[in-house]
Design a protein around this motif. Sequence first.
Motif, PDB file in Angstrom:
ATOM      1  N   LEU A 159     -44.352 -16.147  -3.322  1.00 41.96           N
ATOM      2  CA  LEU A 159     -43.362 -17.118  -3.805  1.00 41.96           C
ATOM      3  C   LEU A 159     -42.689 -16.776  -5.035  1.00 41.96           C
ATOM      4  O   LEU A 159     -43.053 -15.947  -5.765  1.00 41.96           O
ATOM      5  CB  LEU A 159     -44.098 -18.611  -4.345  1.00 41.96           C
ATOM      6  N   GLN A 160     -41.240 -17.008  -4.813  1.00 40.97           N
ATOM      7  CA  GLN A 160     -40.327 -16.872  -6.102  1.00 40.97           C
ATOM      8  C   GLN A 160     -39.810 -18.050  -6.715  1.00 40.97           C
ATOM      9  O   GLN A 160     -39.752 -18.767  -6.179  1.00 40.97           O
ATOM     10  CB  GLN A 160     -39.223 -16.001  -5.621  1.00 40.97           C
ATOM     11  N   PHE A 161     -39.779 -17.744  -8.135  1.00 45.42           N
ATOM     12  CA  PHE A 161     -39.354 -19.070  -9.127  1.00 45.42           C
ATOM     13  C   PHE A 161     -38.258 -18.609  -9.776  1.00 45.42           C
ATOM     14  O   PHE A 161     -38.523 -17.416 -10.578  1.00 45.42           O
ATOM     15  CB  PHE A 161     -40.585 -19.864  -9.416  1.00 45.42           C
ATOM     16  N   GLN A 162     -37.161 -19.279 -10.135  1.00 41.14           N
ATOM     17  CA  GLN A 162     -36.336 -19.115 -11.118  1.00 41.14           C
ATOM     18  C   GLN A 162     -36.769 -19.773 -12.326  1.00 41.14           C
ATOM     19  O   GLN A 162     -36.818 -20.943 -12.462  1.00 41.14           O
ATOM     20  CB  GLN A 162     -34.757 -19.586 -10.734  1.00 41.14           C
TER      21      GLN A 162
ATOM     22  N   CYS B 100     -46.267 -21.240 -17.192  1.00 36.67           N
ATOM     23  CA  CYS B 100     -46.791 -21.778 -15.739  1.00 36.67           C
ATOM     24  C   CYS B 100     -47.795 -20.805 -15.459  1.00 36.67           C
ATOM     25  O   CYS B 100     -48.854 -21.075 -14.712  1.00 36.67           O
ATOM     26  CB  CYS B 100     -45.583 -21.591 -14.785  1.00 36.67           C
TER      27      CYS B 100
ATOM     28  N   SER C 226     -49.083 -11.397  -9.961  1.00 34.71           N
ATOM     29  CA  SER C 226     -47.827 -12.067 -10.487  1.00 34.71           C
ATOM     30  C   SER C 226     -46.769 -10.943 -11.253  1.00 34.71           C
ATOM     31  O   SER C 226     -47.361  -9.936 -11.630  1.00 34.71           O
ATOM     32  CB  SER C 226     -48.106 -13.102 -11.489  1.00 34.71           C
TER      33      SER C 226
ATOM     34  N   TRP D 203     -43.024 -11.155 -13.565  1.00 34.91           N
ATOM     35  CA  TRP D 203     -41.741 -11.863 -14.270  1.00 34.91           C
ATOM     36  C   TRP D 203     -40.942 -10.638 -14.677  1.00 34.91           C
ATOM     37  O   TRP D 203     -41.150  -9.782 -15.408  1.00 34.91           O
ATOM     38  CB  TRP D 203     -41.996 -12.694 -15.085  1.00 34.91           C
TER      39      TRP D 203
ATOM     40  N   VAL E 264     -37.053 -14.117 -12.888  1.00 32.61           N
ATOM     41  CA  VAL E 264     -37.454 -14.485 -11.631  1.00 32.61           C
ATOM     42  C   VAL E 264     -38.991 -14.263 -11.750  1.00 32.61           C
ATOM     43  O   VAL E 264     -39.488 -13.150 -12.127  1.00 32.61           O
ATOM     44  CB  VAL E 264     -36.853 -13.579 -10.586  1.00 32.61           C
TER      45      VAL E 264
ATOM     46  N   GLY F  66     -41.372 -23.299  -4.593  1.00 27.92           N
ATOM     47  CA  GLY F  66     -40.839 -22.117  -4.817  1.00 27.92           C
ATOM     48  C   GLY F  66     -40.118 -21.327  -3.639  1.00 27.92           C
ATOM     49  O   GLY F  66     -40.024 -22.407  -2.498  1.00 27.92           O
ATOM     50  N   THR F  67     -39.759 -20.372  -3.684  1.00 26.85           N
ATOM     51  CA  THR F  67     -38.992 -19.794  -2.290  1.00 26.85           C
ATOM     52  C   THR F  67     -39.884 -18.533  -1.673  1.00 26.85           C
ATOM     53  O   THR F  67     -40.355 -17.592  -2.515  1.00 26.85           O
ATOM     54  CB  THR F  67     -37.736 -19.175  -2.488  1.00 26.85           C
TER      55      THR F  67
END
Length: 348
Positions: A176-179, A188, A202, A204, A208, A228-229
Amino acid sequence: MAAIEQFRDQVRAAAAGKRPLRIRGGGSKDWYGGLLQGAILDTRVHTGIVDYEPTELVITARCGTPLAEIEATLAERNQMLAFEPPHFGEHATFGGAVAAGLSGPRRANIGAVRDFVLGAQLMDGKGEVLKFGGQVMKNVAGYDVSRLLVGSLGTLGLLLEVSVKVLPRAFAETTLQFQMSEIEALRCLNEWGGQPLPISASCWCEGVLALRLSGARAVDAAVVSLGGTVLNDADAFWTALREQQHAFFKGDAPLWRLSVPSTTSAIVLGGPQLIEWGGAQRWLRADSAAFDVIRRAAVAAGGHATLFRGGDKSVGVFQPLAPAVARIHARLKDAFDPAHIFNPGRMP
């Protein structure tokens, strides 16, 4: 074996003449550690998988065996080296991976190289073959020398053979990706790290956060919970990260590796950063002239900093050891390599 006798002759001749030896497999990590010196002792003549028991989750192989061969053999049985050792080149060897002690994206959630080593055979500075550990998890009484050799960069002796525990591949994986900002990502990651989520990696970088989930049904539940995406072609992403082919690692600026507690907040050091391992591993691109500032910041956070790649190695690649620890290192070196012929200068 002929290779063992070849090694023994080379080691004893070097010890007698007090001439340094440079232990080398595929040379894929020649840039790592201090400056290289000495005649090359090529481990690639000692190759092959000695024993593999898929039902026991253990593989034993000789030092010169290509790392790719090990991983291909395990993949046939849907198993893996869980610590995801980086290759840094197509000629990487099994012994080199263990001696370097470097782990990939899965390390924070599964364990490091050292956690999976069960036993090892070592040739010391006298040309004697020593055996430590075995091929089961509970086999050590006293000091676990086989794990001590992990990350020693060949300074204690020549690794001849290693047994490691392997693990089954995950039934399912989703990334999953998160902005989000660096501070938000660190918050998080620490929050999620305290929850029963199947996190296996993980990363970062530049606003992203990528989060890999591995397991079975728990993966689907975590995807619904976290949002997320979904990242397509996630395998390529994590492989590029492991091999430092990610865009962050391109360029000539010195690369620093900071190892700090995962709960450490953002560390501002004047250069771009990439954060892995839930916040515990932070890659920094910064001039090696700033080494004092970088190392002080790492120590203040309760960790240490390594000049991982590039830059001026005269500033010291590794964080200076505390005096008591340095004395222990010196005694170990004297015990295993009395003539100090193995990889001198590669590490403290």
